[in-house]
Design a protein around this motif. Structure first.
Motif, mmCIF file in Angstrom:
data_model
loop_
_atom_site.group_PDB
_atom_site.id
_atom_site.type_symbol
_atom_site.label_atom_id
_atom_site.label_comp_id
_atom_site.label_asym_id
_atom_site.label_seq_id
_atom_site.Cartn_x
_atom_site.Cartn_y
_atom_site.Cartn_z
ATOM 1 N N ARG A 1 -5.432 -11.559 -7.998
ATOM 2 C CA ARG A 1 -6.231 -10.757 -7.052
ATOM 3 C C ARG A 1 -5.594 -10.733 -5.659
ATOM 4 N NH1 ARG A 1 -11.312 -13.944 -9.028
ATOM 5 N NH2 ARG A 1 -12.163 -12.592 -10.653
ATOM 6 N N THR A 2 -4.905 -11.817 -5.292
ATOM 7 C CA THR A 2 -4.286 -11.887 -3.964
ATOM 8 C C THR A 2 -3.424 -10.655 -3.723
ATOM 9 O OG1 THR A 2 -4.271 -14.278 -3.995
ATOM 10 C CG2 THR A 2 -2.721 -13.224 -2.499
ATOM 11 N N GLU A 3 -2.693 -10.230 -4.737
ATOM 12 C CA GLU A 3 -1.833 -9.058 -4.576
ATOM 13 C C GLU A 3 -2.616 -7.763 -4.807
ATOM 14 O OE1 GLU A 3 0.976 -9.694 -3.199
ATOM 15 O OE2 GLU A 3 0.579 -11.831 -3.505
ATOM 16 N N LEU B 1 -13.284 -23.260 -1.689
ATOM 17 C CA LEU B 1 -12.787 -24.132 -0.610
ATOM 18 C C LEU B 1 -11.715 -23.424 0.211
ATOM 19 C CD1 LEU B 1 -12.305 -27.837 -1.789
ATOM 20 C CD2 LEU B 1 -13.539 -26.967 0.222
ATOM 21 N N VAL B 2 -10.792 -22.754 -0.505
ATOM 22 C CA VAL B 2 -9.731 -22.014 0.193
ATOM 23 C C VAL B 2 -10.351 -20.933 1.071
ATOM 24 C CG1 VAL B 2 -7.769 -20.453 -0.136
ATOM 25 C CG2 VAL B 2 -8.026 -22.475 -1.623
ATOM 26 N N VAL B 3 -11.344 -20.264 0.502
ATOM 27 C CA VAL B 3 -11.980 -19.141 1.195
ATOM 28 C C VAL B 3 -12.635 -19.597 2.510
ATOM 29 C CG1 VAL B 3 -13.984 -17.616 0.981
ATOM 30 C CG2 VAL B 3 -12.244 -17.657 -0.827
ATOM 31 N N GLN B 4 -13.109 -20.845 2.544
ATOM 32 C CA GLN B 4 -13.729 -21.369 3.769
ATOM 33 C C GLN B 4 -12.872 -21.109 5.015
ATOM 34 O OE1 GLN B 4 -16.667 -23.147 4.165
ATOM 35 N NE2 GLN B 4 -17.112 -22.686 2.014
ATOM 36 N N GLY B 5 -11.546 -21.244 4.834
ATOM 37 C CA GLY B 5 -10.681 -21.120 6.005
ATOM 38 C C GLY B 5 -10.020 -19.754 6.128
ATOM 39 N N ALA B 6 -10.431 -18.795 5.299
ATOM 40 C CA ALA B 6 -9.755 -17.481 5.275
ATOM 41 C C ALA B 6 -10.068 -16.682 6.536
ATOM 42 C CB ALA B 6 -10.197 -16.708 4.039
ATOM 43 N N PRO B 7 -9.156 -15.784 6.922
ATOM 44 C CA PRO B 7 -9.439 -14.891 8.049
ATOM 45 C C PRO B 7 -10.706 -14.078 7.785
ATOM 46 C CG PRO B 7 -7.195 -14.576 7.219
ATOM 47 C CD PRO B 7 -7.870 -15.509 6.282
ATOM 48 N N ALA C 1 -1.734 -20.333 -2.531
ATOM 49 C CA ALA C 1 -1.706 -19.882 -3.933
ATOM 50 C C ALA C 1 -1.871 -21.046 -4.909
ATOM 51 C CB ALA C 1 -0.402 -19.128 -4.213
ATOM 52 N N ALA C 2 -1.284 -22.201 -4.568
ATOM 53 C CA ALA C 2 -1.320 -23.335 -5.504
ATOM 54 C C ALA C 2 -2.747 -23.822 -5.746
ATOM 55 C CB ALA C 2 -0.465 -24.479 -4.950
ATOM 56 N N TYR D 1 -6.432 -6.348 8.229
ATOM 57 C CA TYR D 1 -7.199 -7.490 7.740
ATOM 58 C C TYR D 1 -6.693 -7.917 6.355
ATOM 59 C CZ TYR D 1 -10.929 -10.149 5.564
ATOM 60 O OH TYR D 1 -11.626 -11.106 4.881
ATOM 61 N N LEU D 2 -6.468 -6.936 5.481
ATOM 62 C CA LEU D 2 -6.001 -7.281 4.120
ATOM 63 C C LEU D 2 -4.646 -7.978 4.184
ATOM 64 C CD1 LEU D 2 -7.075 -4.174 1.978
ATOM 65 C CD2 LEU D 2 -8.261 -6.361 2.310
ATOM 66 N N ASP D 3 -3.780 -7.523 5.102
ATOM 67 C CA ASP D 3 -2.476 -8.190 5.255
ATOM 68 C C ASP D 3 -2.666 -9.648 5.663
ATOM 69 O OD1 ASP D 3 -1.129 -5.954 4.585
ATOM 70 O OD2 ASP D 3 -0.583 -5.357 6.648
ATOM 71 N N GLY D 4 -3.543 -9.859 6.633
ATOM 72 C CA GLY D 4 -3.803 -11.215 7.127
ATOM 73 C C GLY D 4 -4.381 -12.094 6.021
ATOM 74 N N LEU D 5 -5.310 -11.508 5.285
ATOM 75 C CA LEU D 5 -5.966 -12.256 4.202
ATOM 76 C C LEU D 5 -4.948 -12.605 3.109
ATOM 77 C CD1 LEU D 5 -8.586 -13.305 2.932
ATOM 78 C CD2 LEU D 5 -8.985 -10.992 2.024
ATOM 79 N N ARG D 6 -4.119 -11.611 2.773
ATOM 80 C CA ARG D 6 -3.128 -11.812 1.712
ATOM 81 C C ARG D 6 -2.144 -12.920 2.102
ATOM 82 N NH1 ARG D 6 -1.991 -6.450 0.816
ATOM 83 N NH2 ARG D 6 -3.338 -6.075 -0.976
ATOM 84 N N ALA D 7 -1.706 -12.882 3.365
ATOM 85 C CA ALA D 7 -0.751 -13.901 3.833
ATOM 86 C C ALA D 7 -1.381 -15.291 3.718
ATOM 87 C CB ALA D 7 -0.341 -13.610 5.274
ATOM 88 N N TYR D 8 -2.641 -15.384 4.124
ATOM 89 C CA TYR D 8 -3.343 -16.672 4.044
ATOM 90 C C TYR D 8 -3.464 -17.138 2.588
ATOM 91 C CZ TYR D 8 -7.236 -19.965 4.008
ATOM 92 O OH TYR D 8 -8.029 -21.063 3.784
ATOM 93 N N LEU D 9 -3.846 -16.200 1.697
ATOM 94 C CA LEU D 9 -4.055 -16.578 0.290
ATOM 95 C C LEU D 9 -2.736 -16.959 -0.381
ATOM 96 C CD1 LEU D 9 -6.685 -13.859 -0.720
ATOM 97 C CD2 LEU D 9 -7.110 -16.299 -0.293
#
Ligand code: AMP
Length: 422
Positions: A196-198, A214-220, A186-187, A174-182
């Motif tokens: 925090r992403t890393e 807003l970004v978090v809305q679409g996060a895994p 990043a911008a 899950y953390l890998d998926g979340l990190r990739a999304y974030l």
């Protein structure tokens, strides 16, 4: 004039009835589930919180009251209750007791946060922990205790927000998926969240900056990454809750502010939810004991915020029982009778009757006005005449204001028997 430190509050007598009400309900509900009281120190070795709450969390990074004591050891005022209770469980070999060990405490907690309504630097929690068992029925018992405590206080319109954080098997995926999304977004993230992403991507999920939200809305969502045992645990937990009439609300954004949570996490929210309105939160922390150097030991618990609950009670206009008034107020005429009066006051108190009286040299009329203001049920008047006759005038202060005269020698028995004017 000195002021209480910023972010702290004096609880004045007029507000203390709320505290007594909430604390009494907390103890009562804990006892109904056979949870025993534990009291741990106000401060612990800093590592106790650093290791468990976690580097990269707001609490450890910015909010801990940490100081070097005079021996040069780093100590921290507890920012939360769980790590200290698990430390005590390990230190005192509670693994040898029948499991789970079920504990509660009423504690003060300290976080150097930006003070505002519902957010303080010293605040208080009803803390409940059940250690040594991973049965989802225990998650349900602890969450149900949290829920019942809030609803028994008289609060309505609450919701139980739930999520699962997975375990060391499924969380890394899950953390890998979340990190990739974030990383892909990043911008749009604040500087803190890019970092925090890393370091700790879960912390991005509770960032309060609107663009990050807003970004978090679409996060895994962690619940979509659960391994089979975690999924079964999560589902069974929710079935147990439904069996007792609690309808959990699935909330994929709920991650809680500490790193030690595994599997179940929850929060109790009031009807209108903002960033400092959660009435409490909890979850399972199966890896925490090991982080403190102990053997693998599962556990689950919650902390309910007393100040937040009191704000909610006031907002919802829930009537709480008033602070008890004295049963009787002693009023006297002559200063030379004060030793006699003081003796009578202490004799009645020794017999279990609550008594107040006037100090200094106040006129009888003023004392009777004070008696009225005190909320006492009865005024006991000992004027010159009564003292000479060995009697007391007993006057009803609430209904009817009737009065009668009784021998002073019979007074203690009369009051102990619940008597008054009639
Ligand atoms: P936490 O484990 O950080 O979610 O804290 C548990 C509960 O304590 C929260 O749901 C709040 O009710 C309460 N709480 C946390 N931080 C504060 C604070 N700074 N001031 C007042 N209450 C707080």
């Amino acid at each position: 004039m000195y002021q209480a430190p910023r972010g702290t509050q004096d609880v004045l007598p007029e507000a203390s009835s709320y505290w007594a009400y909430v604390e009494q309900e907390a103890r009562g509900q804990a006892l109904l589930g056979n949870y025993a009281e534990i009291r741990t120190p106000t401060f612990e070795a800093t590592a106790v919180f650093q290791r468990t709450v976690g580097e990269g969390t707001d609490i450890v990074e910015k909010e801990m009251y940490t100081f070097l004591d005079k021996g040069g050891d780093s100590m921290t005022l507890r920012p939360e209750g769980t790590a200290a209770v698990v430390r005590a469980y390990l230190q005192h070999g509670m693994k040898q007791r029948p499991q789970p060990v079920k504990l509660y405490s009423l504690i003060s907690t300290y976080r150097y946060d930006r003070p505002q309504k519902g957010r303080y630097r010293q605040f208080h929690q009803f803390n409940v922990e059940a250690i040594g068992e991973d049965d989802p029925m225990l998650d349900a018992e602890v969450a149900a205790l949290h829920w019942r405590f809030c609803t028994a206080l008289g609060l309505s319109g609450l919701s139980l927000q739930v999520n699962s954080m997975g375990d060391p098997v499924c969380r890394p995926r899950y953390l890998d998926g979340l990190r990739a999304y974030l990383r892909a977004h990043a911008a749009e993230l604040c500087d803190d969240c890019r970092r925090r992403t890393e370091a700790n991507p879960l912390r991005v999920l509770d960032c309060k900056n609107p663009p990050c939200q807003l970004v978090v809305q679409g996060a895994p969502r962690s619940a979509d990454f659960l391994c089979a045992p975690c999924r079964a645990h999560f589902e069974q937990w929710q079935r147990y809750l439904r069996v007792v009439g609690i309808e959990p609300v699935l909330n994929a954004r709920l991650v809680r502010g500490m790193d030690y949570y595994t599997r179940s996490v929850w929060e109790v929210w009031p009807p209108v939810h903002g960033s400092q309105s959660a009435l409490g939160g909890g979850g399972r922390y199966d890896g925490l004991a090991e982080q403190l150097g102990g053997p693998p030991t599962p556990g689950v618990g919650f902390a309910a915020g007393i100040e937040r609950l009191i704000l909610a009670l006031q907002e919802q206009r829930v009537a709480v029982p008033p602070a008890p008034a004295p049963r009787v107020f002693l009023a006297y005429q002559r200063v030379e009778d004060k030793e006699h009066i003081f003796h009578l006051a202490e004799t009645l108190r020794a017999g279990g009757v609550s008594v107040d009286l006037a100090f200094g040299e106040r006129k009888l009329g003023k004392q009777l006005a004070a008696a009225d203001r005190s909320g006492a049920q009865l005024a006991l008047i000992l004027g010159e005449r009564e003292i000479a006759a060995g009697t007391v005038t007993v006057k009803e202060l609430r209904d009817g204001r009737e009065q009668r005269t009784v021998p002073e020698a019979e007074l203690a028995d009369l009051l102990a028997a619940g008597g008054g004017v009639r």
